[in-house]
Each structure stands twice: as C-alpha cells, then as structure tokens.
Design a protein around this motif. Structure first.
Motif, PDB file in Angstrom:
ATOM      1  N   TYR A 179     -64.431  91.336 -71.358  1.00  0.00           N
ATOM      2  CA  TYR A 179     -64.180  90.028 -71.961  1.00  0.00           C
ATOM      3  C   TYR A 179     -65.335  89.071 -71.707  1.00  0.00           C
ATOM      4  O   TYR A 179     -65.719  88.838 -70.565  1.00  0.00           O
ATOM      5  N   SER A 180     -65.882  88.524 -72.799  1.00  0.00           N
ATOM      6  CA  SER A 180     -67.003  87.593 -72.677  1.00  0.00           C
ATOM      7  C   SER A 180     -66.636  86.154 -73.018  1.00  0.00           C
ATOM      8  O   SER A 180     -67.402  85.225 -72.736  1.00  0.00           O
ATOM      9  N   VAL A 231     -61.787  91.282 -67.855  1.00  0.00           N
ATOM     10  CA  VAL A 231     -62.839  91.279 -66.828  1.00  0.00           C
ATOM     11  C   VAL A 231     -64.112  90.679 -67.427  1.00  0.00           C
ATOM     12  O   VAL A 231     -64.600  91.137 -68.457  1.00  0.00           O
ATOM     13  N   THR A 232     -64.606  89.654 -66.787  1.00  0.00           N
ATOM     14  CA  THR A 232     -65.831  88.980 -67.217  1.00  0.00           C
ATOM     15  C   THR A 232     -66.934  89.271 -66.212  1.00  0.00           C
ATOM     16  O   THR A 232     -66.722  89.186 -64.997  1.00  0.00           O
ATOM     17  N   ALA A 233     -68.101  89.596 -66.721  1.00  0.00           N
ATOM     18  CA  ALA A 233     -69.244  89.906 -65.862  1.00  0.00           C
ATOM     19  C   ALA A 233     -70.191  88.713 -65.803  1.00  0.00           C
ATOM     20  O   ALA A 233     -70.511  88.112 -66.829  1.00  0.00           O
ATOM     21  N   ARG A 234     -70.627  88.380 -64.598  1.00  0.00           N
ATOM     22  CA  ARG A 234     -71.606  87.316 -64.403  1.00  0.00           C
ATOM     23  C   ARG A 234     -72.956  87.928 -64.039  1.00  0.00           C
ATOM     24  O   ARG A 234     -73.039  88.822 -63.205  1.00  0.00           O
ATOM     25  N   SER A 235     -74.003  87.436 -64.698  1.00  0.00           N
ATOM     26  CA  SER A 235     -75.356  87.892 -64.383  1.00  0.00           C
ATOM     27  C   SER A 235     -76.341  86.889 -64.941  1.00  0.00           C
ATOM     28  O   SER A 235     -75.953  85.906 -65.597  1.00  0.00           O
ATOM     29  N   GLU A 236     -77.622  87.144 -64.709  1.00  0.00           N
ATOM     30  CA  GLU A 236     -78.668  86.243 -65.205  1.00  0.00           C
ATOM     31  C   GLU A 236     -78.779  86.285 -66.729  1.00  0.00           C
ATOM     32  O   GLU A 236     -79.408  85.404 -67.328  1.00  0.00           O
ATOM     33  N   ALA A 242     -65.331  80.999 -71.037  1.00  0.00           N
ATOM     34  CA  ALA A 242     -64.505  82.204 -71.010  1.00  0.00           C
ATOM     35  C   ALA A 242     -63.320  82.027 -70.058  1.00  0.00           C
ATOM     36  O   ALA A 242     -62.188  82.427 -70.376  1.00  0.00           O
ATOM     37  N   ARG A 243     -63.559  81.439 -68.914  1.00  0.00           N
ATOM     38  CA  ARG A 243     -62.478  81.203 -67.948  1.00  0.00           C
ATOM     39  C   ARG A 243     -61.432  80.254 -68.512  1.00  0.00           C
ATOM     40  O   ARG A 243     -60.225  80.481 -68.366  1.00  0.00           O
ATOM     41  N   ARG A 244     -61.888  79.177 -69.167  1.00  0.00           N
ATOM     42  CA  ARG A 244     -60.945  78.204 -69.736  1.00  0.00           C
ATOM     43  C   ARG A 244     -60.062  78.858 -70.797  1.00  0.00           C
ATOM     44  O   ARG A 244     -58.845  78.638 -70.833  1.00  0.00           O
ATOM     45  N   ILE A 245     -60.675  79.659 -71.643  1.00  0.00           N
ATOM     46  CA  ILE A 245     -59.912  80.281 -72.731  1.00  0.00           C
ATOM     47  C   ILE A 245     -58.919  81.300 -72.180  1.00  0.00           C
ATOM     48  O   ILE A 245     -57.756  81.338 -72.595  1.00  0.00           O
ATOM     49  N   ALA A 246     -59.360  82.112 -71.242  1.00  0.00           N
ATOM     50  CA  ALA A 246     -58.465  83.116 -70.656  1.00  0.00           C
ATOM     51  C   ALA A 246     -57.255  82.445 -70.005  1.00  0.00           C
ATOM     52  O   ALA A 246     -56.115  82.913 -70.154  1.00  0.00           O
ATOM     53  N   THR A 248     -63.459  88.355 -62.307  1.00  0.00           N
ATOM     54  CA  THR A 248     -64.898  88.209 -62.504  1.00  0.00           C
ATOM     55  C   THR A 248     -65.644  89.179 -61.600  1.00  0.00           C
ATOM     56  O   THR A 248     -65.312  89.315 -60.421  1.00  0.00           O
ATOM     57  N   ILE A 249     -66.627  89.871 -62.168  1.00  0.00           N
ATOM     58  CA  ILE A 249     -67.472  90.761 -61.380  1.00  0.00           C
ATOM     59  C   ILE A 249     -68.930  90.341 -61.544  1.00  0.00           C
ATOM     60  O   ILE A 249     -69.264  89.575 -62.445  1.00  0.00           O
ATOM     61  N   ARG A 250     -69.781  90.835 -60.658  1.00  0.00           N
ATOM     62  CA  ARG A 250     -71.214  90.612 -60.782  1.00  0.00           C
ATOM     63  C   ARG A 250     -71.877  91.895 -61.259  1.00  0.00           C
ATOM     64  O   ARG A 250     -71.543  92.984 -60.806  1.00  0.00           O
ATOM     65  N   THR A 251     -72.795  91.744 -62.193  1.00  0.00           N
ATOM     66  CA  THR A 251     -73.610  92.881 -62.605  1.00  0.00           C
ATOM     67  C   THR A 251     -75.072  92.539 -62.329  1.00  0.00           C
ATOM     68  O   THR A 251     -75.451  91.372 -62.308  1.00  0.00           O
TER      69      THR A 251
END
Length: 278
Positions: A21-22, A46-51, A61-65, A74-77
């Motif tokens: 999920y983005s 699941v939303t991925a955070r990265s540069e 994305a968080r607000r909409i979810a 949330t995970i880090r990639t």
C-alpha cells in the motif's frame, strides 16, 4: 458480471490478504475493495518508507488508511543499499520490488495471511514494468488486473466510493526521475523530491522534475506552460537554492516513462550500427 462485482468475487476467494500500500490511486482503491469484501480483520496494509518516497506521500497514506479503518503497518526498505538498484540499470525496478516483496512475504507468512497483493491494473501492461518479474517470483496477485480494471475504471469507482484519491495524480518513486545508468544517491532523491513539493505548492498538480546532472528538466501538463513561464524567474531562483544550476521546461509536457525514451533512442542508434546496449 461487471468489473466491480468480479473484483469482489476474486477478493472473497482469497480469504485474507496483505496489500502493498502506497496511498496512491490504485492501492487505495484495492485496499477499500478488500476491506469491503473480506472485512478489516482479514486485510493488512503495509507501507514502505525509504529515501525513494517523499514524507508527504507517507503521511497521506497513513491518513487515508486510518479513514478507511484499515490495519496499517510501516516497514523500512533500503533500496540504496542494493548495488544493482543504486547503479540504476534499466531493470532497476526489479531490484526495488524484490526488496519490498521479500519483506512483505515474510510478514505475510509470520501473520499467517493468505495472499500478497499489489495494485497493478490493466493499463499498467502498456508500460515497461520490470517490477512484475519480482511480483511473479513471490507469487504476488493483482486482483485489479485479473478483473480487467483500467485506470479510468479505478477513478470512476473511487469517486463513487468517495475515496479522496479518485482524482489524485499518478506518482512513481523518486528514482524514476534519474536517467538510467546514472547513479542514484540520497542527495539526488532529496533534491528532486523537494523541487516537486515546491512546484506542487505553487499549484502544479502533476509535475516531474527529472535530474540530469545539475539540470532540472521539468515536466508539467501543456495547459500549465504559460503559468510556468510567468513564474519562471521565481522557480529558477528557488531551484538554484536547492542545488540546481539550470531549470528547463520540457516542451513535450508531462508523460509517464519519459526516461525510457532515451533508452529507446539509444537502442535504435546501436542497432543501426549492429551493436547491443550496455
């Protein structure tokens, strides 16, 4: 059976799902459809955070979810830690998606969820999508594609469902702003992200800032050309403060996949000489 009912049937047969999920148009519609079909307890977003993604996209994305009542993790990639991604080959997206789906599949198994889903739709088949190879390797299902749902269908159905993303402009990761075979750096990603955020604040809803060395090649819709020219001095001064030396307006206008144009031109030139692209 119409496409909406077909999608509902496909989702109901999956039982429980993990969704990549983005917060964009496609994945938000898929998340809503999955919650309606399976119930929120059987859906994990699941939303991925990265540069490669701006903080503003993550916050949205968080607000909409939350508004959908979805469970969100949330995970880090770490794409920049992958040499084959950082070197920016034509199939860069394969390495990015492989990193993402590996982590999502691990989470799916740990939580004993049924399937891993992405938001690929029918129109995506018209573009170069190296990430599809990674999706197949991890058994990722694409219910929107299976239901033959197009981008226009998603916008129409999202509007009917009163989703805030129904008219959201398309967005791709910031790495897509850097020419293939030019090294991807955290600094370069930060610069294009800040430049695009600034231009959106000026009212340009659909914008891309392509990074060519110290040149910012700006893509907007042709209807916005006159406004871009009127604000050219202000925009140029701002982008120079961000580290760009030059700002150029692309007269072809905004389009997806413009970085593939240079590769296509190179392929044609090399083929005429009997050589292969490297």
């Amino acid at each position: 059976m119409d496409k909406s009912n077909k999608l509902n049937k496909i989702l109901r047969e999956l039982g429980s799902v993990v969704i990549a999920y983005s917060g964009g148009l496609d994945s938000t519609f898929l998340l809503k459809a999955a919650i309606d079909a399976l119930g929120p307890e059987n859906v994990l977003a699941v939303t991925a955070r990265s540069e490669t993604y701006p903080a503003s996209e993550y916050a949205e994305a968080r607000r909409i979810a939350k508004s959908l009542g979805a469970r969100l993790v949330t995970i880090r990639t770490s794409e920049l830690g992958i040499k084959n991604f950082k070197d920016n080959p034509v199939n860069r997206c394969y390495y990015c998606k492989k990193e993402l789906f590996k982590k999502l599949d691990r989470m799916r198994k740990a939580r004993k969820m049924g399937c891993l889903l992405d938001g690929t739709n029918l129109d995506d088949l018209n573009d170069v999508r190296h990430g599809r190879r990674a999706a197949k390797e991890f058994g990722v299902k694409s219910p929107l594609l299976d239901a033959r749902i197009t981008k226009d269908d998603i916008r129409r159905l999202s509007r009917r469902l009163e989703l805030p993303t129904w008219n959201k402009p398309s967005f791709a990761c910031l790495a897509s702003r850097i020419p293939f075979n030019s090294r991807i750096t955290a600094g370069g990603l930060k610069r294009v992200g800040e430049a695009e955020e600034y231009l959106r604040r000026l009212g340009f809803r659909q914008v891309r800032v392509r990074l060519h060395g110290n040149i910012a090649r700006i893509e907007v819709y042709k209807d916005d050309f006159n406004r871009m020219v009127r604000l050219s001095r202000q925009i140029t001064e701002k982008l120079k403060k961000m580290g760009f030396v030059y700002a150029a307006l692309d007269l072809t206008g905004y389009r997806t996949g413009s970085m593939h144009e240079a590769i296509a031109a190179k392929l044609v030139a090399l083929s005429r000489r009997g050589q292969k692209i490297r």
